[in-house]
Design an enzyme around this catalytic site. Structure first.
Site, mmCIF file in Angstrom:
data_model
loop_
_atom_site.group_PDB
_atom_site.id
_atom_site.type_symbol
_atom_site.label_atom_id
_atom_site.label_comp_id
_atom_site.label_asym_id
_atom_site.label_seq_id
_atom_site.Cartn_x
_atom_site.Cartn_y
_atom_site.Cartn_z
ATOM 1 N N GLU A 42 37.822 38.026 33.443
ATOM 2 C CA GLU A 42 37.984 39.655 33.507
ATOM 3 C C GLU A 42 39.069 40.188 34.675
ATOM 4 O OE1 GLU A 42 34.824 43.006 35.044
ATOM 5 O OE2 GLU A 42 34.173 41.613 33.662
ATOM 6 N N ASP A 78 33.751 36.410 38.966
ATOM 7 C CA ASP A 78 32.766 37.003 39.586
ATOM 8 C C ASP A 78 33.007 37.446 41.001
ATOM 9 O OD1 ASP A 78 31.497 36.479 36.946
ATOM 10 O OD2 ASP A 78 30.563 34.789 37.884
#
Length: 368
Positions: A271, A18
């Site tokens: 990610e 994040d």
């Protein structure tokens, strides 16, 4: 185009990905001449991820209010579904009431290759209550195709990779003469069920495992004795000498890239590291963030479809993500070559597209 004031909001859940994505976005926007305030509830990872900071990026504590002396934001970015503090929105609304321009409000979503992403990308979401009632949020989806928001890619990335000396990097991290037959595998993972199998098979061929700190290191230390014991029970030879393990320290984002560039196989998670592994152009395996309803299965299959992954790479992903009962098979040199060609072909398709910052800047100026 004139520079803008950006406020990016991040609440850390997966404490590397994040904040990693938000930092890259903030620093790349600042590199384009914009002023960025990054509001985060846990900035501890930036102490090693980006210790030098970045010109134009100001780190703000999530709990602090927008000061009376702060410039009015031109753009609000909610990363990964977080909700901006109501008092901050109220302060923005006060600025607009006083004559400031209404900010462009972006909900930056998670990365996915699923077919529905282009349909949802840039859809409006009216604000129905609170001090900003009547305003509009806009969904913004990163993605792998031109009809999405694209992927983060800073200028000069591939040129920096082209100048990188992988042999020198390996010599520095080996502590022993380099074995040309040795496969270097980077490990950035959660706790994959197939990790003992990977370790056991790595003892049978020259392998140098680069283990990142945190959950990957803890999982490896817990799985390694089990892997060796299982090998012993099967009556197979235990050749621990063929598996070398380096437990790496926390490092900057740039140093993480170099580890990916130096490896023959990159096991990545989440990610941000997936995107960096794609840019690295080396064989990669993605451990996707698990969801309780197994929604991550569709997400992984969509990514593998987009990647045009060969059967062997799909099987490795299934085993690594505990989908089905396919056994994990450590790739040999020929298989790694096949995987590398697959990833490099995907990278070439991505390089023909605009990056995420280019997409988001174009969208913001369109909506202002």
């Amino acid at each position: 185009m004139p520079p803008l004031y950006w406020d990016i909001f991040c609440q850390v859940i997966d404490n590397h990905g994040d904040i990693g994505v938000c930092w890259r976005l903030a620093s790349q926007l600042a590199g384009h001449g914009h002023a960025v305030r990054l509001w985060v509830d846990d900035a501890s990872a930036l102490e090693w991820m980006a210790p030098a900071g970045a010109p134009g990026v100001e780190l703000r504590d999530w709990a602090c209010p927008l000061g009376t002396g702060d410039a009015a934001p031109d753009v609000l970015v909610e990363a990964f579904g977080c909700d901006i503090r109501p008092d901050f929105i109220a302060a923005c609304a006060d600025r607009v009431s006083a004559g400031a321009r209404k900010p462009v409000w972006i909900n930056l979503e998670y990365l996915s290759a699923e077919n529905w992403v282009p349909r949802h990308h840039t859809l409006p979401s009216p604000v129905m209550q609170g001090p900003a009632v009547g305003w509009t949020k806009w969904f913004f989806y990163p993605g792998f195709t031109p009809d999405t928001g694209g992927l983060l890619r800073e200028p000069g990335l591939l040129e920096r990779q082209a100048r990188f000396d992988a042999a020198a990097w390996r010599s520095q991290h080996s502590g022993a003469p380099i074995d040309a037959k040795e496969h270097w595998i980077s490990l950035f993972c959660y706790e994959p069920a197939a990790l003992p199998a990977l370790l056991a098979q790595s003892t049978k061929q020259p392998t140098h495992l680069l283990v990142t700190p945190g959950r990957a290191a803890q999982a490896t230390r817990m799985a390694l004795p089990k892997a060796l014991n299982e090998t012993s029970r099967q009556g197979l030879p235990i050749n621990r000498e063929q598996l070398s393990i380096s437990y790496l320290p926390y490092c900057t984002q740039a140093a993480f890239d170099e580890m990916l560039w130096a490896s023959d196989l990159n096991c990545v998670r989440g990610e941000d590291s997936l995107v960096r592994a794609l840019w690295a152009g080396r064989p990669l395996v993605w451990q996707i963030y698990p969801q309780h309803d197994n929604a991550h299965h569709d997400k992984l299959h969509a990514f593998l479809d987009w990647l045009q992954a060969p059967a062997s790479l799909r099987q490795f992903h299934a085993a690594w993500n505990a989908i089905g009962d396919a056994p994990l098979v450590l790739p040999d040199a020929s298989t790694l070559t096949e995987w590398a060609l697959c990833v490099q072909s995907a990278r070439a398709r991505l390089l023909e597209q605009d990056d995420l910052v280019t997409h988001i800047l174009g969208f913001v100026y369109e909506k202002r």
